[in-house]
Design a protein around this motif. Structure first.
Motif, PDB file in Angstrom:
ATOM      1  N   ASP A  64     -10.232 -72.474  18.665  1.00 30.37           N
ATOM      2  CA  ASP A  64     -11.542 -71.556  18.183  1.00 30.37           C
ATOM      3  C   ASP A  64     -11.257 -71.262  16.671  1.00 30.37           C
ATOM      4  O   ASP A  64     -12.028 -70.882  15.970  1.00 30.37           O
ATOM      5  CB  ASP A  64     -11.497 -70.176  18.794  1.00 30.37           C
ATOM      6  CG  ASP A  64     -11.954 -70.333  20.472  1.00 30.37           C
ATOM      7  OD1 ASP A  64     -12.771 -70.912  20.965  1.00 30.37           O
ATOM      8  OD2 ASP A  64     -11.057 -69.984  21.096  1.00 30.37           O
ATOM      9  N   ASP A  91     -18.377 -74.316  14.498  1.00 35.31           N
ATOM     10  CA  ASP A  91     -18.240 -73.013  15.065  1.00 35.31           C
ATOM     11  C   ASP A  91     -16.689 -72.585  14.915  1.00 35.31           C
ATOM     12  O   ASP A  91     -16.274 -71.434  15.066  1.00 35.31           O
ATOM     13  CB  ASP A  91     -18.769 -72.784  16.350  1.00 35.31           C
ATOM     14  CG  ASP A  91     -20.114 -72.696  16.602  1.00 35.31           C
ATOM     15  OD1 ASP A  91     -20.872 -72.362  15.427  1.00 35.31           O
ATOM     16  OD2 ASP A  91     -20.487 -72.997  17.538  1.00 35.31           O
ATOM     17  N   TYR A  93     -13.381 -71.940  13.224  1.00 34.58           N
ATOM     18  CA  TYR A  93     -12.925 -71.099  12.205  1.00 34.58           C
ATOM     19  C   TYR A  93     -11.765 -71.814  11.366  1.00 34.58           C
ATOM     20  O   TYR A  93     -10.918 -72.354  12.137  1.00 34.58           O
ATOM     21  CB  TYR A  93     -12.460 -69.666  12.305  1.00 34.58           C
ATOM     22  CG  TYR A  93     -13.478 -68.610  12.697  1.00 34.58           C
ATOM     23  CD1 TYR A  93     -14.751 -68.182  12.112  1.00 34.58           C
ATOM     24  CD2 TYR A  93     -13.667 -68.269  14.169  1.00 34.58           C
ATOM     25  CE1 TYR A  93     -15.622 -67.332  12.348  1.00 34.58           C
ATOM     26  CE2 TYR A  93     -14.691 -67.313  14.463  1.00 34.58           C
ATOM     27  CZ  TYR A  93     -15.571 -66.853  13.622  1.00 34.58           C
ATOM     28  OH  TYR A  93     -16.552 -66.169  14.108  1.00 34.58           O
ATOM     29  N   ASP A 114     -12.988 -71.129   5.680  1.00 38.35           N
ATOM     30  CA  ASP A 114     -13.558 -69.661   5.880  1.00 38.35           C
ATOM     31  C   ASP A 114     -12.910 -68.810   5.470  1.00 38.35           C
ATOM     32  O   ASP A 114     -13.515 -67.678   4.733  1.00 38.35           O
ATOM     33  CB  ASP A 114     -13.717 -69.626   7.425  1.00 38.35           C
ATOM     34  CG  ASP A 114     -14.762 -70.606   7.991  1.00 38.35           C
ATOM     35  OD1 ASP A 114     -15.841 -70.719   7.591  1.00 38.35           O
ATOM     36  OD2 ASP A 114     -14.119 -71.235   9.117  1.00 38.35           O
ATOM     37  N   LYS A 131     -10.439 -59.285  14.781  1.00 37.79           N
ATOM     38  CA  LYS A 131     -11.632 -58.834  14.198  1.00 37.79           C
ATOM     39  C   LYS A 131     -12.667 -59.787  14.662  1.00 37.79           C
ATOM     40  O   LYS A 131     -14.048 -59.543  15.049  1.00 37.79           O
ATOM     41  CB  LYS A 131     -11.522 -58.545  12.801  1.00 37.79           C
ATOM     42  CG  LYS A 131     -10.625 -57.587  12.345  1.00 37.79           C
ATOM     43  CD  LYS A 131     -11.277 -56.041  12.374  1.00 37.79           C
ATOM     44  CE  LYS A 131     -10.304 -55.311  11.584  1.00 37.79           C
ATOM     45  NZ  LYS A 131     -10.897 -53.964  11.722  1.00 37.79           N
ATOM     46  N   LEU A 132     -12.404 -60.963  14.737  1.00 38.60           N
ATOM     47  CA  LEU A 132     -13.494 -62.089  14.875  1.00 38.60           C
ATOM     48  C   LEU A 132     -13.781 -62.024  16.411  1.00 38.60           C
ATOM     49  O   LEU A 132     -14.938 -62.302  16.701  1.00 38.60           O
ATOM     50  CB  LEU A 132     -12.704 -63.496  14.540  1.00 38.60           C
ATOM     51  CG  LEU A 132     -12.652 -63.842  13.038  1.00 38.60           C
ATOM     52  CD1 LEU A 132     -11.863 -65.198  12.984  1.00 38.60           C
ATOM     53  CD2 LEU A 132     -13.933 -63.643  12.236  1.00 38.60           C
ATOM     54  N   GLU A 133     -12.767 -61.878  17.324  1.00 37.08           N
ATOM     55  CA  GLU A 133     -12.864 -61.760  18.768  1.00 37.08           C
ATOM     56  C   GLU A 133     -14.005 -60.595  18.891  1.00 37.08           C
ATOM     57  O   GLU A 133     -14.789 -60.585  19.983  1.00 37.08           O
ATOM     58  CB  GLU A 133     -11.757 -61.529  19.386  1.00 37.08           C
ATOM     59  CG  GLU A 133     -10.862 -62.784  19.673  1.00 37.08           C
ATOM     60  CD  GLU A 133      -9.841 -63.027  20.408  1.00 37.08           C
ATOM     61  OE1 GLU A 133      -9.439 -63.764  21.279  1.00 37.08           O
ATOM     62  OE2 GLU A 133      -9.219 -61.666  20.536  1.00 37.08           O
ATOM     63  N   ASN A 134     -13.919 -59.581  18.213  1.00 37.16           N
ATOM     64  CA  ASN A 134     -14.807 -58.292  18.550  1.00 37.16           C
ATOM     65  C   ASN A 134     -16.082 -58.347  17.598  1.00 37.16           C
ATOM     66  O   ASN A 134     -16.528 -57.301  17.833  1.00 37.16           O
ATOM     67  CB  ASN A 134     -13.792 -57.086  18.340  1.00 37.16           C
ATOM     68  CG  ASN A 134     -12.600 -56.876  19.607  1.00 37.16           C
ATOM     69  OD1 ASN A 134     -12.792 -57.292  20.404  1.00 37.16           O
ATOM     70  ND2 ASN A 134     -11.452 -56.477  18.791  1.00 37.16           N
ATOM     71  N   ASN A 135     -16.121 -59.357  16.788  1.00 38.31           N
ATOM     72  CA  ASN A 135     -17.374 -59.314  16.054  1.00 38.31           C
ATOM     73  C   ASN A 135     -17.453 -58.206  15.052  1.00 38.31           C
ATOM     74  O   ASN A 135     -18.360 -57.531  14.748  1.00 38.31           O
ATOM     75  CB  ASN A 135     -18.551 -59.329  17.047  1.00 38.31           C
ATOM     76  CG  ASN A 135     -18.712 -60.621  17.526  1.00 38.31           C
ATOM     77  OD1 ASN A 135     -18.562 -61.689  17.073  1.00 38.31           O
ATOM     78  ND2 ASN A 135     -19.135 -60.476  18.958  1.00 38.31           N
ATOM     79  N   GLU A 136     -16.136 -57.879  14.650  1.00 36.83           N
ATOM     80  CA  GLU A 136     -16.108 -56.673  13.709  1.00 36.83           C
ATOM     81  C   GLU A 136     -15.923 -57.240  12.232  1.00 36.83           C
ATOM     82  O   GLU A 136     -15.557 -58.366  11.904  1.00 36.83           O
ATOM     83  CB  GLU A 136     -14.649 -55.855  13.918  1.00 36.83           C
ATOM     84  CG  GLU A 136     -14.699 -55.081  15.395  1.00 36.83           C
ATOM     85  CD  GLU A 136     -13.485 -54.736  15.819  1.00 36.83           C
ATOM     86  OE1 GLU A 136     -13.530 -53.959  16.719  1.00 36.83           O
ATOM     87  OE2 GLU A 136     -12.498 -54.835  14.819  1.00 36.83           O
ATOM     88  N   GLU A 137     -16.118 -56.343  11.321  1.00 36.12           N
ATOM     89  CA  GLU A 137     -15.946 -56.614   9.962  1.00 36.12           C
ATOM     90  C   GLU A 137     -14.652 -57.198   9.479  1.00 36.12           C
ATOM     91  O   GLU A 137     -13.749 -56.354   9.904  1.00 36.12           O
ATOM     92  CB  GLU A 137     -16.599 -55.378   9.171  1.00 36.12           C
ATOM     93  CG  GLU A 137     -16.718 -55.707   7.438  1.00 36.12           C
ATOM     94  CD  GLU A 137     -17.600 -56.673   7.217  1.00 36.12           C
ATOM     95  OE1 GLU A 137     -17.243 -57.682   6.579  1.00 36.12           O
ATOM     96  OE2 GLU A 137     -18.796 -56.741   7.526  1.00 36.12           O
TER      97      GLU A 137
END
Length: 408
Positions: A64, A91, A93, A114, A131-137
């Protein structure tokens, strides 16, 4: 998350800077931290594989995220591999860290990159993955750089890592199978099973040619001596390691800490190698203790034997040639193998200066000599000075970064 961590740099003596083949300690540290948080981590080290072959191995893992650790000369290969990965799977990163990324965070503007991590990467990568796993900033992650479409954003630097609270590096037998350190060693090539180990990270000095401050700043962080020797026991018991290479930039930086570690190393009865400065905290008593603790070889960053040139790059003059002669005499008396690192082609160096090296080398008689071409690495004062005076020869980046290897 499935994380592939890649150490770049073909093992190609004579062309690239790496003349030894060692385990990938940087990504072993980063990987162990990520693994301790439950992530699926696989390490890749480029030895003889082509970029295409290495790309295929990475893609077979179906990661991933792919993290790259690259010195300056290997960055173009990393950029190519990242591009190949993005072509196959946009997709995934891609993250770059290490000396080159910390010195040139603007590389994140390339489409195939990225993020870049400035400084130590262990905790920054773990936070980024979370953060990426949780779709956070991700904009508030310390030590991270990214491109927002119009400008490069470099966040505040992270606090330095407490090395005693970090898990030990991931160790895998496959990385020990073909390790070697070149030159005169004990055990010799063919009988070595060598592991890298750290007592400290960082350097308080700001030599003009060194990119270390871009990663570590000016602070030096130490591990407890007991933590180091516990890891040594683990390496001996589980991998039959018989030679250690200390990664410390200046092993003799703190005499008290060296004496403390020496007392414990004597019990381990294992040979070891380290890098040392001829300018500080080095005398007969310290060297004798190091020898008794298993030190068989020291690699000295001499850079120049001339006071004027040494001082011009941030090193100590003070009758340098005479001091070096006495220092190497002591090493020889104690039976410590010595390697002298020299830089040829400093900005204010003359042909007469270079000829003068021979006279001094004949007096100090190191067991080994390694001569590198003075190379203005990005992010160093030397690079900025060479750029200011229009002395940079190779400027077609990123491809010309290959030439910044100290061999051209």
């Amino acid at each position: 998350m499935k994380i592939a961590l890649v150490e770049l740099g073909l093992w190609n003596p004579g062309k690239y800077a790496r003349h030894s083949a060692l385990e990938p300690i940087a990504i072993e540290y980063v990987g162990s931290t990520a693994k301790s948080k439950g992530h699926n981590v696989r390490l890749f080290q480029q030895r003889t594989e082509s970029n295409e072959e290495l790309t295929n191995k990475i893609l077979d893992f179906e990661p991933d995220l792919v993290g790259f650790s690259a010195m300056t000369y290997a960055f173009p290969d990393g950029l190519e591999i990242a591009g190949r990965i993005k072509q196959k799977n946009p997709d995934v990163y891609t993250v770059f860290g290490g000396y080159h990324a910390s010195s040139t965070p603007e590389i994140v503007q390339y489409d195939s990159i990225d993020f870049t991590v400035i400084g130590e990467g262990e905790n920054a990568l773990v936070e980024l993955v979370q953060k990426l796993e949780n779709n956070e900033e991700v904009s508030n992650i310390k030590g991270l750089s990214y491109f927002n479409g119009s400008e490069v954003i470099s966040n505040q630097l992270r606090e330095r890592i407490d090395l005693d609270n970090q898990p030990w590096p991931i160790r895998e037998e496959r990385f020990f199978k073909n390790t070697l350190i070149t030159g005169i060693t004990d055990p010799p090539i063919g009988k070595q099973k060598i592991a890298q180990i750290s007592y400290s990270r960082g350097c308080p000095f700001h030599c003009k040619y060194c990119a270390s401050p871009n990663v570590y700043g000016s602070a030096v962080k130490w591990r407890k001596a007991e933590n180091v020797t516990a890891e040594i026991k683990y390496l001996k018991d589980n991998f039959n390691v018989n030679l250690l290479y200390f990664t410390d930039l200046t092993f003799n930086l703190n005499k008290e800490r060296v004496f403390e570690l020496n007392d414990l190393l004597k019990e381990e009865k294992i040979n070891w190698i380290a890098m040392a400065s001829p300018d500080i905290n080095i005398d007969y008593d310290l060297l004798r203790e190091m020898k008794e603790a298993g030190c068989t070889r020291l690699m000295y960053g001499i850079e120049s034997v001339h006071d004027r040139i040494a001082e011009s790059v941030g090193r100590k003059g003070n009758h340098r040639a005479k001091r070096l002669e006495e220092l190497f005499r002591i090493n020889d008396e104690l039976g410590i193998i010595t390697r002298a690192f020299l830089m040829i082609g400093n900005l204010n160096e003359t042909k007469e200066d270079i000829k003068g090296y021979l006279d001094t080398l004949k007096k100090i008689l190191p067991d080994e000599i390694r001569i590198g071409i003075t190379t203005p690495l990005p992010g160093t004062a030397l690079f900025e000075e060479a750029k200011r005076h229009k002395l940079l020869i190779y400027t077609k980046f990123p491809e010309d970064w290959r030439r910044y290897s100290t061999r051209e």
